[in-house]
Design a protein around this motif. Structure first.
Motif, PDB file in Angstrom:
ATOM      1  N   LEU A  72      -9.511  -2.246   1.231  1.00 13.48           N
ATOM      2  CA  LEU A  72      -9.823  -0.878   0.806  1.00 13.48           C
ATOM      3  C   LEU A  72     -11.309  -0.725   0.537  1.00 13.48           C
ATOM      4  O   LEU A  72     -11.939   0.258   0.953  1.00 13.48           O
ATOM      5  N   ARG A  89      -3.028   6.801  10.700  1.00 15.56           N
ATOM      6  CA  ARG A  89      -2.433   6.217   9.514  1.00 15.56           C
ATOM      7  C   ARG A  89      -1.105   5.557   9.862  1.00 15.56           C
ATOM      8  O   ARG A  89      -0.463   5.892  10.846  1.00 15.56           O
ATOM      9  N   CYS A 118      -5.567  -6.776   0.216  1.00 13.27           N
ATOM     10  CA  CYS A 118      -5.497  -5.315   0.369  1.00 13.27           C
ATOM     11  C   CYS A 118      -6.635  -4.633  -0.376  1.00 13.27           C
ATOM     12  O   CYS A 118      -7.240  -3.672   0.126  1.00 13.27           O
ATOM     13  N   ASN A 158      -3.729   4.746  -1.991  1.00 10.01           N
ATOM     14  CA  ASN A 158      -3.413   3.366  -1.659  1.00 10.01           C
ATOM     15  C   ASN A 158      -3.804   2.411  -2.783  1.00 10.01           C
ATOM     16  O   ASN A 158      -3.110   1.430  -3.035  1.00 10.01           O
ATOM     17  N   ILE A 204      -1.215   4.760   5.219  1.00 11.99           N
ATOM     18  CA  ILE A 204      -2.259   3.753   5.063  1.00 11.99           C
ATOM     19  C   ILE A 204      -3.284   3.989   6.165  1.00 11.99           C
ATOM     20  O   ILE A 204      -2.931   3.995   7.349  1.00 11.99           O
ATOM     21  N   LEU A 259       0.827  -1.199   0.000  1.00 12.01           N
ATOM     22  CA  LEU A 259       0.000   0.000   0.000  1.00 12.01           C
ATOM     23  C   LEU A 259       0.866   1.256   0.000  1.00 12.01           C
ATOM     24  O   LEU A 259       2.073   1.188  -0.210  1.00 12.01           O
ATOM     25  N   ASP A 260       0.249   2.397   0.194  1.00 14.07           N
ATOM     26  CA  ASP A 260       0.941   3.672   0.049  1.00 14.07           C
ATOM     27  C   ASP A 260       1.905   3.912   1.203  1.00 14.07           C
ATOM     28  O   ASP A 260       1.489   3.975   2.370  1.00 14.07           O
TER      29      ASP A 260
END
Length: 830
Positions: free
Chosen positions: A353, A322, A349, A373, A265, A260-261
Motif C-alpha cells: 500500500l 481493481r 500488504c 484497504n 483492491i 485487503l478490502d
C-alpha cells in the motif's frame, strides 16, 4: 430467470449455455431446477446429468449413455462415448445434457455435445475461460443474491424450518454473509440445529476466533443438496488455479488479497515490488527455474487464474483496475494461514500500500480505495503493524483522511492511533511522539488552536527530554509551536520564536538543510502577518534564490516559496504583481502536476483572488465560477477548499455590486460550514463575519450590528480579546453602528480599538493604520472635518513611510484627505 430466457430464445442458434460463477452461488441448484422443469413439462425425451469434475467421469457417463441409446459396449468407454455423441448429433429425439461442475474446459476436448436443433446443453462451472464462449455457447454469469433477494431467501429458508426472526436481524445476517446463497442456506440450517436466533449467530460470525467450519452444519446435513461446506467449496478451485501457469502463484496472491478490502483492491497494490517479493518468497519450491523472481506480469497472470476460477473479479471499469474477493473466500483463505505467516502477509500488504500511495494526493478515488484497504488490513490483523513500531501505512492513512478535508476525522483517527501507540510502544517511543505531532497538526486544522498549542507545548517538553534539545524533531516542534503562537493571535511572538528556531537550525543543521529553509520561510511569513509585508517579500526573494539553487525551480518547496512571495507581494501593495506571479506559478503547476492536482486548484484560487484585488472583480467572479465546478468534481462539495471557493465567489459577487446575492450565498454556505466544520471553526467564524458585512451592504445595517455583536462574543470566548480577528470584529461592529446612525458610538469604539491595536500590533501594522483611517473618517462624519483632515495628513505621512505611495491603503487615505480638506474649506470659506 436469465437461464430460461436464454434457452427459450436459443432455438437452433444457441445450443449450449454455461452457468459460470464462484462456488456457493447455486449454479448446480439452478441447473437442477431447470432440468427438473424440462423433464416434468415433457420438453425432452432424454435427460443426462454428467458429473464433469474430470475427463474420466465425463467419458464414463457418456459410455453408459452410449450403451443405453446406441447399443454400444460400455467395456470400451472411449468407443461407447463416441457412439453416444454420434447418436446425439443425428437423432430426432429431444435431449438435454447437463455437465455439472466442469473443472477444466480441456476435459471436454473431443467430448463437446454436438450441435443438433433437437438438443440442449447446460454446463455449470467456476471457470471463465475464453473456450466457454463461442457462437454456439452463451455464458451466463451467476452472481450473488441482491440484498432483497438474500433477505427473502433467508426468511423463506427459516420459515421452511419452522422459524421466524427479526427482519432487521435477518437482513443484517444476509449482509454479514455477503449475500452468498450457500452461506445463507447453511446458516439457516445451523441456527435451527443449535436453536440460535440471528442475533446470536451474527455474534458468532463476527467472532474471529471461530473458524468457518464451526459456523456450518455437518456435511451429513447440508441443506438444498449442496455437496460441500464453505471451505471445501473453494479449496478445489484454489488448487486448480494453482496448477495453471504461472504455477504455484494463485494461492500466495490470494493470501495477499484475503487481507485487503473485499470491495476493491487496486491492481497496482498486488503487482507492487513488496507484493512481488512476497510471491517470490512464498511460491512452492520447484515451481520455477533458477531465476525465480516473480515479475509483475507473473502476478497479473496469477490474478487472471483466480479470475478464471471465479475466486476473484478483476474489473477494468473506471480509471483504476481493481480486484474484488468475496469476504467469505477471504476468511476461508486466512484460516488456512498460521499466525506467523499471517503477520508476514499483513506486513507485505502494508508495504505494498505504501509503495503505491502517492505523496501528493491528486486522485480522491484512489486515495479512498487505499484508505479502505488499510482499514481492512487493520481489522484483519492490526497487531502485525506494530511489531517494529508504528507501520508508516497507519500514519499515511490518517494524513490521507485529513487531506480529503475531514480534519476532525483525521484528528479523531490520530487520537485513537496515539492511544494505541501508548499502549503498545510506550508514551516516550519515537513513533508515539511522531503520532502526537500529527494529532496536534490536525487539531489545529480542525480549529482547536488553544488545544493544539497546549499539546505542542507538552510535546516540545517531552521531545527535549527524550531526544534532546538539538534533535531535528525537537527543532520542528519548536517551529510548529511558533506557528501556533502566531495563529493564536501573537504574530510578534511567532517572529521571535521562529527567529530563534532559524538560528539554531543554521547552527545545528546547516544553511542547506530542508528544515532550515522551512524555518526561513516561517520567519518571512510571520513578518508579513505582523505588518511587514515588504520585509516578507525581501526575505522570500532571497529564499527563492537559495531554494532554486539547492533544490531546483520545480521542487515542491521552491514552489511553496514562490507562493508565499506572490502573496506578500500583493499584501505589500502590488496586487498586479501578485496576479502575475500566480499566473506563472499556475503554468508550472499545470505542467508538473496536472489540472486536477489540489495544489493546482489552490494556485487557481489565489490567482482569481489577486485578479480581483488588482481591480478586475468580474474576472475574479468568472475564475471562481470555473474553479468551483472543478473542485466539486475533484474534491467534492464538503472539502474545505471547495467551501472556501464558494465563500470567495460570494464575496466577489458582492464586490461587483450584487450584495443581495453575496448575502444569500453566504447564508447557504454558513449552513454547510456549520455542518462540516462545526460552529467554532475559524472558517465558520469568517463566514459569519462576511455574511454580516454583506447583509449590511444589502440594506440591513441593524441586522449586521446584531450578527457582528454575536460574532464578537464568540471570538472573545474562543480567541481572547487581543486576537487580530477579535480586534477586526470590533472594528466591523463600530462601522455598522455608525451606519445605523450612532456615529458618536463609532468614534468612541474606534478610539478604544486604536489604543488596543497600538498595544497589541504596534503603530506600523496595517490594521493599526486602518483603525486610524476609520477613526478620522467618523470624526469627520460627526461634523469635525478639520480634525479628520489633520489626522489623515499625519496618517498619510506614516503610510508613505511604511507602505509606500503605491499601496492601495495609501491611495485611499489620499482620497479621504482630499475629501475632508474640501469639506473643511466649505465649512470655513476664506
Amino acid at each position: 430467470m436469465a437461464l430460461e430466457r436464454t434457452l427459450a430464445g436459443g432455438g437452433t442458434t444457441v445450443l449450449c449455455q454455461v452457468l459460470s460463477g464462484t462456488g456457493g452461488v447455486g449454479k448446480t441448484q439452478l441447473a437442477a431446477h431447470y432440468a427438473r422443469c424440462q423433464w416434468q413439462q415433457g420438453a425432452v425425451d432424454l435427460m443426462a446429468w454428467v458429473t464433469a469434475s474430470n475427463r474420466e467421469s465425463i467419458v464414463n457417463t457418456y459410455s453408459w449413455l452410449g450403451a443405453d441409446v446406441a447399443a454400444a459396449d460400455p467395456r470400451e468407454p472411449e468407443h461407447s462415448a463416441a457412439r453416444f455423441l454420434a447418436w446425439a448429433e443425428t437423432t430426432d429425439h429431444r435431449w438435454l445434457i447437463v455437465l455439472d461442475d466442469l473443472a477444466d474446459p480441456a476435459d471436454l476436448r473431443g467430448l463437446w455435445p454436438p450441435a443438433n436443433p433437437c438438443g440442449k446443453v447446460l454446463i455449470t462451472t467456476r471457470r471463465r475461460d475464453a473456450a466457454l464462449r463461442s457462437r454456439s455457447r452463451v455464458r451466463i454469469d451467476v452472481g450473488l443474491f441482491t440484498p432483497d433477494e438474500a433477505t427473502s431467501y433467508l426468511s423463506a429458508q427459516l420459515a421452511a424450518l419452522g422459524r421466524e426472526d427479526d427482519p432487521t436481524q435477518i437482513a443484517g445476517l444476509a449482509a454479514d454473509l455477503g449475500h452468498l446463497p450457500l452461506a445463507l442456506a447453511q446458516a439457516a440450517a445451523y441456527l435451527v440445529d443449535l436453536d440460535l436466533d440471528c442475533t446470536a449467530y451474527r455474534a458468532r460470525v463476527a467472532d474471529r476466533s471461530r473458524k468457518l467450519a464451526d459456523l456450518v452444519p455437518d456435511d451429513s446435513s447440508l441443506p438444498d443438496d449442496h455437496p460441500a461446506a464453505l471451505q471445501a467449496t473453494w479449496s478445489l478451485s484454489v488448487e486448480q488455479a494453482d496448477r495453471l501457469r504461472p504455477r504455484g502463484l494463485a494461492r500466495p496472491i490470494l493470501h495477499l488479497a484475503s487481507m485487503l478490502d473485499a470491495n476493491g483492491i487496486p491492481l497496482a497494490v498486488l503487482t507492487s515490488p513488496p507484493a512481488l517479493k512476497y510471491l517470490t518468497d512464498h511460491r512452492p519450491v520447484g515451481m520455477y527455474g533458477p531465476s525465480g523472481a516473480v515479475s509483475a506480469e507473473d502476478a497479473l497472470s496469477a490474478l487472471r487464474c483466480l479470475d478464471r476460477l471465479s475466486l476473484t473479479d478483476h474489473t477494468t471499469d473506471g480509471p483504476h483496475h481493481r480486484v474484488r474477493v468475496h469476504g467469505l473466500i477471504q476468511r476461508a483463505t486466512r484460516e488456512t494461514l498460521p499466525p506467523s505467516i499471517q503477520d508476514s502477509v499483513v506486513v507485505s500488504c502494508a508495504q505494498a500500500l505504501i509503495a503505491v500511495w502517492p505523496m501528493a494526493e491528486d486522485d480522491p478515488e484512489l486515495a479512498q480505495m487505499l484508505r479502505a484497504n488499510t482499514e481492512a488490513l487493520v481489522s484483519q490483523n492490526g497487531t502485525a503493524l506494530w511489531l517494529s513500531g508504528c507501520h508508516p501505512v497507519l500514519l499515511r492513512a490518517g494524513k490521507s483522511l485529513g487531506l480529503t478535508g475531514l480534519a476532525s476525522a483525521a484528528r479523531s483517527y490520530f487520537q485513537d492511533l496515539y492511544d494505541t501507540a501508548c499502549e503498545r510502544l510506550g508514551r516516550d517511543h519515537r513513533d508515539a511522539l511522531a503520532i502526537r505531532h500529527d494529532l496536534i497538526a490536525w487539531q489545529s486544522e480542525a480549529g482547536e488552536l488553544t488545544r493544539a498549542k497546549a499539546g505542542c507545548t507538552e510535546l516540545l517538553a517531552d521531545r527535549i527530554r527524550v531526544l534532546g534539545p538539538e534533535h531535528p524533531d525537537t527543532l520542528a516542534t519548536r517551529g510548529d509551536l511558533a506557528s501556533l503562537q502566531g495563529r493564536a493571535g501573537d504574530p510578534a511572538g511567532a517572529i521571535e520564536a521562529s527567529t530563534r528556531v532559524l538560528e539554531d537550525s543554521l547552527r545545528i543543521l546547516g544553511p542547506d538543510h530542508s528544515q532550515t529553509l522551512t524555518a526561513r520561510l516561517n520567519v518571512a511569513h510571520w513578518s508579513g502577518v505582523a505588518g511587514n509585508p515588504a520585509e516578507a517579500v525581501t526575505a522570500c526573494e532571497q529564499l527563492l534564490a537559495d531554494a532554486s539553487g539547492l533544490l531546483g525551480s520545480d521542487h515542491i518547496k521552491t514552489r511553496a516559496v514562490r507562493l508565499h512571495l506572490a502573496i506578500w507581494r500583493g499584501e505589500a501593495g502590488d496586487p498586479v504583481g501578485a496576479a502575475s506571479d500566480f499566473e506563472h506559478l499556475l503554468a508550472d503547476q499545470l505542467r508538473l502536476a496536472g489540472a486536477d492536482h489540489p495544489q493546482t486548484l489552490t494556485a487557481r484560487h489565489d490567482l482569481a483572488r489577486w485578479r480581483g484585488k488588482a481591480g478586475y472583480p468580474e474576472a475574479a467572479v468568472s475564475d471562481f465560477e470555473r474553479l468551483l465546478i472543478d473542485q466539486l468534481r475533484v474534491l467534492g462539495p464538503d472539502h474545505p477548499d471547495t467551501l472556501t471557493t464558494r465563500h470567495d465567489l460570494a464575496s466577489w459577487r458582492g464586490q461587483c455590486g450584487d450584495a443581495h446575492s453575496a448575502a444569500h450565498e453566504l447564508e447557504r454556505l454558513l449552513a454547510d460550514r456549520l455542518r462540516v466544520l462545526g460552529p467554532d471553526h475559524p472558517d465558520t467564524l469568517t463566514t459569519r463575519a462576511n455574511l454580516a458585512y454583506w447583509r449590511g451592504k444589502s440594506g440591513d445595517p441593524a441586522g449586521a450590528v446584531v450578527a457582528t455583536s454575536e460574532l464578537l462574543a464568540d471570538r472573545l470566548r474562543l480567541l481572547g480579546p487581543d486576537h487580530p480577528d477579535t480586534l477586526t470584529t470590533r472594528h466591523n461592529l463600530a462601522q455598522w453602528r455608525a451606519e445605523t446612525g450612532d456615529a458618536a458610538g463609532a468614534v468612541a469604539a474606534e478610539s478604544h480599538l486604536l489604543a488596543d491595536r497600538l498595544r497589541v500590533l504596534g503603530p506600523e501594522h496595517p490594521h493599526t493604520l486602518s483603525a486610524r483611517h476609520q477613526l478620522a473618517h467618523w470624526t469627520g462624519r460627526l461634523g469635525d472635518p478639520a480634525s479628520a483632515a489633520t489626522a489623515l495628513r499625519q496618517l498619510l505621512a506614516d503610510q508613505l513611510r511604511v507602505l509606500g505611495p503605491q499601496h492601495p491603503e495609501t491611495r485611499a487615505t489620499q482620497d479621504s484627505l482630499a475629501f475632508w480638506s474640501t469639506e473643511t474649506e466649505h465649512q470655513h470659506p476664506t
